[in-house]
Motif scaffolding. Structure first.
Motif: not given
Length: 269
Positions: A95-100, A107-113, A200-204, A211-215
């Protein structure tokens, strides 16, 4: 459960544990062995035909491969004989891994307070850890002066050393101030070790606010770590060691994901 099946499952489990197989692998192998043994008790085929018939009833290629691996282990560890059936055509899917991208990581880290949560996500990405490794990190595993993290009993029960971002040092120093080196680095409000599902829930939760739409998943942070290092020109053999890969072939897949690899080799012309 049939006593014969129960005995064989117990025997295989003991062998797998003694050989340091992961908890998830043991769980999978025991499931597939139980299915195979149930099938075997209902059919009077020869050993070779029995295995062939069992595998033919499995539609999923991946499940068929895992079933065959389980049966091979069963014969080797429990029956003490060579598996009478050879299956060469079933291989695991690559499987080809999905990356950010780096911008998406920001952008992701900016949402973690929450500071604890911010550090968890940062270490997953910045050090290339698995979720199972980050929840087991202890303060004594950190070498803040040399920017290193010691991973104790990672996948395959192997120890390794990976890198730590300088940007996280001050935050980590505040987090561990006055605490025992034997404590888990990350602890919940109730002063307990984090579990994998919570991380995992913290991440989700953070992902949903972007605005990230990648799985993607927590493990995508590890994939991103490796890919971004390759794009920065880090030798793939070093990345292999940081990730704790057994084979360089596993690490090579990140070469295909890198869009901006720095090429310092000059043509001989």
């Amino acid at each position: 459960m049939d006593k014969f099946i129960e005995e064989k499952l117990k025997n295989l489990k003991t062998n797998l544990v003694n050989r340091n197989y992961s908890t998830n692998t043991i769980k999978s192998y025991l499931y597939y062995l139980e299915e195979f043994l149930k099938f075997s008790l209902k059919n009077e085929f020869s050993p070779e035909k029995r295995i062939e018939a069992f595998l033919e009833n499995i539609k999923s290629e991946e499940s068929r491969r895992l079933s065959y691996q389980t049966i091979k282990c069963f014969y080797e560890f429990v029956v003490k004989k060579e598996c009478p059936y050879i299956l060469n055509k079933v291989r695991g899917k690559q499987r080809i891994p999905m990356i950010l991208s780096k911008d998406e990581i920001v952008e992701l880290l900016a949402q973690v307070k929450n500071n604890n949560h911010y550090l968890i996500i940062s270490v997953l990405y910045g050090s290339g850890l698995r979720v199972s490794e980050v929840v087991k990190l202890k303060i004594c595993h950190l070498d803040l002066e040399n920017l290193k993290i010691i991973i104790k009993e990672g996948k395959g029960k192997k120890d390794r050393i990976t890198i730590l971002s300088q940007k996280l040092v001050d935050k980590i120093k505040k987090l561990i101030e006055g605490r025992s080196p034997k404590e888990y680095l990350f602890k919940t409000i109730s002063n307990k070790q984090y579990n994998i599902r919570t991380v995992q829930q913290i991440f989700y939760n953070a992902l949903k606010k972007t605005n990230i739409t990648k799985k993607v998943s927590c493990h995508s942070l590890r994939h991103s770590f490796a890919t971004h290092l390759i794009e920065s020109g880090v030798d793939i053999r070093i990345i292999k060691k940081l990730l704790g890969h057994k084979s360089i072939k596993t690490t090579m897949i990140y070469l295909n994901l890198s869009e901006n690899i720095k090429i310092d080799i000059q043509s001989p012309l």
